[in-house]
Design an enzyme around this catalytic site. Structure first.
Site, PDB file in Angstrom:
ATOM      1  N   SER A   1      -4.096   2.306   9.685  1.00  0.00           N
ATOM      2  CA  SER A   1      -4.508   1.366  10.711  1.00  0.00           C
ATOM      3  C   SER A   1      -5.047   0.136   9.994  1.00  0.00           C
ATOM      4  O   SER A   1      -4.406  -0.415   9.104  1.00  0.00           O
ATOM      5  CB  SER A   1      -5.559   1.999  11.634  1.00  0.00           C
ATOM      6  OG  SER A   1      -5.995   1.091  12.619  1.00  0.00           O
TER       7      SER A   1
ATOM      8  N   LYS B   1      -2.596  -1.918  16.470  1.00  0.00           N
ATOM      9  CA  LYS B   1      -3.526  -1.078  15.715  1.00  0.00           C
ATOM     10  C   LYS B   1      -4.544  -0.385  16.616  1.00  0.00           C
ATOM     11  O   LYS B   1      -4.952   0.752  16.333  1.00  0.00           O
ATOM     12  CB  LYS B   1      -4.235  -1.909  14.645  1.00  0.00           C
ATOM     13  CG  LYS B   1      -3.315  -2.406  13.533  1.00  0.00           C
ATOM     14  CD  LYS B   1      -2.576  -1.261  12.850  1.00  0.00           C
ATOM     15  CE  LYS B   1      -1.759  -1.740  11.653  1.00  0.00           C
ATOM     16  NZ  LYS B   1      -1.006  -0.631  11.008  1.00  0.00           N
TER      17      LYS B   1
ATOM     18  N   THR C   1      -2.007  -7.238  -1.579  1.00  0.00           N
ATOM     19  CA  THR C   1      -0.602  -6.879  -1.439  1.00  0.00           C
ATOM     20  C   THR C   1       0.143  -8.102  -0.905  1.00  0.00           C
ATOM     21  O   THR C   1      -0.415  -9.192  -0.818  1.00  0.00           O
ATOM     22  CB  THR C   1      -0.435  -5.708  -0.454  1.00  0.00           C
ATOM     23  OG1 THR C   1      -0.842  -6.147   0.858  1.00  0.00           O
ATOM     24  CG2 THR C   1      -1.299  -4.515  -0.863  1.00  0.00           C
TER      25      THR C   1
ATOM     26  N   LEU D   1       0.814  -1.203   0.000  1.00  0.00           N
ATOM     27  CA  LEU D   1       0.000   0.000   0.000  1.00  0.00           C
ATOM     28  C   LEU D   1       0.855   1.263   0.000  1.00  0.00           C
ATOM     29  O   LEU D   1       0.504   2.266  -0.629  1.00  0.00           O
ATOM     30  CB  LEU D   1      -0.939  -0.007   1.219  1.00  0.00           C
ATOM     31  CG  LEU D   1      -2.011   1.077   1.261  1.00  0.00           C
ATOM     32  CD1 LEU D   1      -2.895   1.057   0.020  1.00  0.00           C
ATOM     33  CD2 LEU D   1      -2.861   0.928   2.522  1.00  0.00           C
TER      34      LEU D   1
ATOM     35  N   THR E   1      10.261   6.530   2.281  1.00  0.00           N
ATOM     36  CA  THR E   1      11.277   5.760   2.992  1.00  0.00           C
ATOM     37  C   THR E   1      11.153   4.270   2.700  1.00  0.00           C
ATOM     38  O   THR E   1      10.064   3.741   2.479  1.00  0.00           O
ATOM     39  CB  THR E   1      11.200   5.964   4.516  1.00  0.00           C
ATOM     40  OG1 THR E   1      10.109   5.217   5.071  1.00  0.00           O
ATOM     41  CG2 THR E   1      11.038   7.434   4.868  1.00  0.00           C
TER      42      THR E   1
ATOM     43  N   TYR F   1      -1.050  -7.943  16.763  1.00  0.00           N
ATOM     44  CA  TYR F   1      -1.359  -7.031  15.661  1.00  0.00           C
ATOM     45  C   TYR F   1      -2.474  -6.087  16.080  1.00  0.00           C
ATOM     46  O   TYR F   1      -2.388  -4.870  15.885  1.00  0.00           O
ATOM     47  CB  TYR F   1      -1.770  -7.833  14.426  1.00  0.00           C
ATOM     48  CG  TYR F   1      -2.145  -6.972  13.241  1.00  0.00           C
ATOM     49  CD1 TYR F   1      -1.183  -6.233  12.568  1.00  0.00           C
ATOM     50  CD2 TYR F   1      -3.467  -6.903  12.792  1.00  0.00           C
ATOM     51  CE1 TYR F   1      -1.519  -5.436  11.478  1.00  0.00           C
ATOM     52  CE2 TYR F   1      -3.808  -6.120  11.704  1.00  0.00           C
ATOM     53  CZ  TYR F   1      -2.835  -5.389  11.054  1.00  0.00           C
ATOM     54  OH  TYR F   1      -3.175  -4.596   9.985  1.00  0.00           O
TER      55      TYR F   1
ATOM     56  N   ASP G   1      14.389   2.563   8.952  1.00  0.00           N
ATOM     57  CA  ASP G   1      13.711   1.500   9.677  1.00  0.00           C
ATOM     58  C   ASP G   1      13.037   2.196  10.848  1.00  0.00           C
ATOM     59  O   ASP G   1      13.717   2.784  11.697  1.00  0.00           O
ATOM     60  CB  ASP G   1      14.731   0.468  10.169  1.00  0.00           C
ATOM     61  CG  ASP G   1      14.075  -0.696  10.904  1.00  0.00           C
ATOM     62  OD1 ASP G   1      12.979  -0.509  11.464  1.00  0.00           O
ATOM     63  OD2 ASP G   1      14.684  -1.787  10.948  1.00  0.00           O
TER      64      ASP G   1
ATOM     65  N   ASN H   1       2.821   4.615   7.131  1.00  0.00           N
ATOM     66  CA  ASN H   1       2.351   3.400   6.471  1.00  0.00           C
ATOM     67  C   ASN H   1       3.135   2.161   6.884  1.00  0.00           C
ATOM     68  O   ASN H   1       2.567   1.071   6.943  1.00  0.00           O
ATOM     69  CB  ASN H   1       2.438   3.567   4.953  1.00  0.00           C
ATOM     70  CG  ASN H   1       2.352   2.242   4.232  1.00  0.00           C
ATOM     71  OD1 ASN H   1       1.280   1.659   4.086  1.00  0.00           O
ATOM     72  ND2 ASN H   1       3.501   1.721   3.786  1.00  0.00           N
TER      73      ASN H   1
END
Length: 276
Positions: free
Chosen positions: A133, A151, A182, A13, A31, A147, A55, A82
């Site tokens: 998110s 979020k 993705t 994304l 980045t 995870y 990073d 992102n």
């Protein structure tokens, strides 16, 4: 012409957002963790794309890099947090290092990037902060506890931040995508925690098979999602949340309706603990 600062443009994304912004004539500081991941964009848009190595778990390097991004083009209009990934599996099978890396990448990284950008955005008197998110920032599935922790933390931090910075002309948008086509699931499958035998007959037992199933294709188109995110930067006032994908909308609507019903059912009992 707007200038964007986007973390994690090497693929997925993040790459799609960078391409959508560049396609409309904007400039992008993007980045990646590896120099080669930004090479193709730099070749296609040499005047409007600037690659940078970052990073987001390397907290010591964030401030200087964000400062350089603002200096390179004179201003940055949109900061997109992102970079991130999914860590799945039974929590008993996750190592302390895996847990820390998930939180550092998905939550602490965006907080620190945003903290570094805020003085510049305040000085400009305008700007937009976007954070990626997930519908998993408000809904949950078994086997994704860390995870979700990252979020849900993102949602709380940026929801509060939106109220803190609105008076400076800074808008905040929390993007809640559903499943997208993705490499997210492939990466998640490679980073799974260790198998814990006791969970074999639970919903977590089929997690590895699901992530590896080529027939389980997510509905979301990352290019269309990116276009929606880029378009949202022009909406005033900034939408606090941007739901992307029919799956995300359905899951969030059902989850929030149930949560509200649970709260409403306790209206009388909750009041009994008030001081009389």
């Amino acid at each position: 012409m707007q200038t964007w600062f986007i973390t994690g443009v090497g693929s997925g994304l993040g790459r799609a957002i960078a391409e959508a912004a560049l396609a409309k004539g904007d400039r992008v500081v993007g980045t990646t963790r590896k120099p080669a991941d930004a090479k193709e964009l730099a070749g296609r848009f040499p005047e409007r794309f600037r690659g940078a190595i970052l990073d987001v778990t390397d907290l010591a390097s964030i401030g200087a890099l964000v400062d350089e991004a603002f200096a390179a083009f004179g201003r940055v209009d949109v900061v997109v947090n992102n970079a991130g990934y999914g860590l799945f599996g039974a929590v008993e099978g996750l190592s302390s290092e895996q847990i820390r890396h998930q939180i550092d990448t998905n939550l602490i990284g965006p907080i620190e990037v945003t903290r570094a950008a805020l003085p510049h955005l305040r000085e400009q008197g305008a700007g937009r902060i976007v954070v990626i998110s997930s519908y998993g920032g408000q809904a949950t599935h078994p086997g994704a506890s860390l995870y979700h922790a990252s979020k849900w933390g993102v949602e709380g931090f940026f929801d509060s931040l939106a109220q803190e910075v609105a008076s400076f002309g800074i808008g905040v948008t929390i993007v809640e995508p559903g499943g997208a086509r993705t490499g997210f699931r492939k990466t998640a499958g490679e980073r799974l925690g260790s198998d814990v035998e006791a969970y074999g007959g639970t919903p977590i037992g089929g997690l590895r098979a699901y992530l590896a199933n080529p027939a389980a294709v997510p509905p979301g188109d990352p290019a269309k999602m990116a276009e929606a995110i880029v378009a949202s930067a022009a909406i005033e006032p900034a939408p606090l949340r941007l739901v992307l994908g029919s799956d995300a909308q359905t899951i969030l609507a059902n989850t929030l309706a149930k949560r509200l019903a649970d709260v409403e059912a306790q209206k009388e009992s909750a009041g009994r603990t008030d001081a009389s």
